[in-house]
Design an enzyme around this catalytic site. Structure first.
Site, mmCIF file in Angstrom:
data_model
loop_
_atom_site.group_PDB
_atom_site.id
_atom_site.type_symbol
_atom_site.label_atom_id
_atom_site.label_comp_id
_atom_site.label_asym_id
_atom_site.label_seq_id
_atom_site.Cartn_x
_atom_site.Cartn_y
_atom_site.Cartn_z
ATOM 1 N N GLU A 57 -0.584 -7.188 8.417
ATOM 2 C CA GLU A 57 -1.684 -7.424 7.488
ATOM 3 C C GLU A 57 -1.261 -7.188 6.042
ATOM 4 O OE1 GLU A 57 -5.297 -5.869 10.371
ATOM 5 O OE2 GLU A 57 -4.378 -4.455 8.965
ATOM 6 N N ARG A 113 -4.131 9.162 3.461
ATOM 7 C CA ARG A 113 -5.354 8.635 2.857
ATOM 8 C C ARG A 113 -6.434 8.410 3.900
ATOM 9 N NH1 ARG A 113 -6.810 3.915 5.502
ATOM 10 N NH2 ARG A 113 -5.899 1.996 4.704
ATOM 11 N N ASP A 229 -10.341 -0.333 15.044
ATOM 12 C CA ASP A 229 -10.130 -0.879 13.703
ATOM 13 C C ASP A 229 -9.638 -2.314 13.693
ATOM 14 O OD1 ASP A 229 -7.609 -0.526 14.660
ATOM 15 O OD2 ASP A 229 -6.905 0.708 13.002
ATOM 16 N N VAL A 295 -12.451 1.826 9.337
ATOM 17 C CA VAL A 295 -11.406 0.875 9.720
ATOM 18 C C VAL A 295 -10.255 0.890 8.711
ATOM 19 C CG1 VAL A 295 -12.983 -0.644 10.981
ATOM 20 C CG2 VAL A 295 -12.555 -1.065 8.545
#
Lengths: 340, 340
Positions: A57, A113, A229, A295
């Protein structure tokens, strides 16, 4: 001018210099600040390329001043090959010129994160006094989740369960030295969730699973659902979602990729940005079940890159990379080949 | 395992080691091979982020075995800041695992692949015996275009025109040492195109221009239109396009970004892949005007990265980058932080 480069070794140094709790709190602050500027961002669902072995992605985000993108894969079969399931890197660029300012590893940074975002969302959603967390799925992400909830919410008792008991043992061994934190192995999902204030699900199977069913969820629990996700990959039984308060990062993306892909497209959800800005409530009552259907959104990667770029300016750990040729005459690109 | 890195210095060494003509011919061979495998590729229009100062784009392409993407910007104001208008870098990854195999500079590589693609298309479209090229726009891309047409088609006479005469002087000076090539300055577009077999337009203005009008185009000329490459940015007067044979890289993208954005959406065009596979003709008659309406397609970047990865394996110029942490236990990501 050259591009700054932060590899996995340099990122490790940046984190160790501050300690994980301080690093995570600082990171969560940047993510919070950027969610509070929600309308300033150009938001795009990620651009995914699916194959039988996994997915690759590209996730861009920009606020018109900085542009960030992340490359990230998900390949469930990688562990058998000695590679991480999820690998990532990203770039922060200057929108005014397009210049790539910073290239960074993001395999570690994404784990950090994600955990910081989970704890940030939870801090607006859990019941007051929440101290106990069940952790279902003790894979690569699990230590980061525990440390973020410990650092940011004071969660100090973890009950960890994984279908692979070695994963739970690794988690416990890795966190054995953290003061004020107890991580206990659970014999089953039921055992892990009994009486827990927070339920974190972080399993990795690329399929529709139901690692958590309705009768297992304690009254008033907060569910931090980070494993589901992508399309076809969910962790919660649909019954868990009914009547719960559901918070999402970027609704158009979560409708396709999150737990709520199992629900009708008009079931109401609230945006994390609205909850953080106190335009929406993260919890209605002590008895309510709240769910952060996470997600992972490109804004969080933008924040993470912006954070380490700022840390690196203050205390440099990066080095230079000749990713763009330096030209004496910018119209004379040919000269950069050094021929003739 | 680490990611290989080819910066602008290493790419310069790779090109100089072989010489530009051989490098370009080899590159064109890879592009041709990949266009002949057209149906094997997952094709996506680029993902663009437009701002007042320019555009930043991500261009992915994959054939299910390798995945490539390019980051590229276009900022017309950059030259005034001492930066290239177009800067780029890219990554080649293994689809089976998602691992980023190669990170490379692509500012130079994009100029090389654009020129190789232009010459590849022209080789299937020009009249037999074409030797003379008019070059309108003598910016950063121009030397590469001349060298590709010289190396691959035997074009040996160039008439160069630019609104900025210094650009033409730079082009002529840079190519003064190339044996068997004459580059002459032209006083105007009319002067440049008179009697030319090939007309290359490579101007940079981000607007609708008409650097070439119908009555200037010699009978039977081939137009290599590379400057018009985004919505609102065109170089050819619409009249030039009428009745011409138009070849495009990826029709859905070119309809939006190419010269043909000026035409009705059903005006017929042919695909470069079909022309190279001889399923479509690149030229119908000696009198016909042919146009390669080039906007740059992600497949060409895939080919360019695959090419330099192969060259680098044979004669290494790259170095290693810790873009992904190396883990003894791939499930133990936390250990890569080196804490505790």
């Amino acid at each position: 001018m050259q591009t700054r480069y932060i590899g996995s070794a340099a990122l490790g140094r940046m984190v160790r210099r501050r300690g994980i709790p301080e690093f995570l709190r600082g990171l969560a602050g940047y993510i919070r600040d950027d969610y509070l500027r929600w309308d300033a961002f150009e938001k795009t669902p990620r651009l995914a390329s699916h194959t039988p072995s996994g997915v690759i992605e590209l996730m861009p985000a920009t606020d018109g001043r900085l542009y960030a993108f992340k490359y990230v894969n998900g390949h469930p079969g990688n562990a058998a090959l000695g590679l991480p399931t999820v690998m990532a890197f990203g770039v922060l660029a200057d929108v005014a010129t397009g210049y790539p300012l910073l290239l960074s590893e993001m395999t570690l940074l994404t784990a950090l994160r994600t955990a910081a975002t989970s704890a940030l969302a939870a801090s607006a959603m859990v019941r007051a006094g929440a101290r106990t967390m069940a952790l279902i799925g003790n894979g690569a992400q699990s230590e980061f989740q525990v440390l973020a909830f410990h650092a940011m919410l004071g969660v100090d008792q973890i009950r960890a369960y994984d279908v692979d008991v070695r994963a739970t043992h690794r988690l416990i061994a890795n966190l054995a030295g953290v003061a004020g934190l107890r991580v206990l192995p659970a014999a089953s999902v039921e055992d892990a969730v009994r009486g827990a204030d927070i339920l974190t699900t972080a399993t990795a199977d690329k399929r529709r699973a139901a690692v958590l069913v309705r009768q297992q969820v304690p009254t008033g629990a907060h569910i931090n659902a980070i494993g589901g996700d992508c399309p076809g990959k969910t962790e919660l039984d649909p019954d868990v979602l009914r009547d719960a308060r559901i918070i999402v990062e970027f609704e158009p993306q979560t409708r396709v990729e999150g737990e709520i892909q199992q629900l009708a497209p008009d079931v109401p959800v609230a945006a994390l940005s609205d909850v953080l800005a106190q335009r929406a409530s993260g919890r209605g009552s002590d008895a309510e079940i709240t769910i952060f259907d996470s997600v992972g959104f490109a804004l969080e990667d933008y924040s993470a890159l912006r954070y380490i770029a700022d840390l690196d300016r203050a205390e440099p750990e990066s080095r230079e990379l000749d990713l763009v040729p330096e030209l004496r005459d910018p119209r004379n690109l040919y000269a950069a080949l050094g021929v003739g």
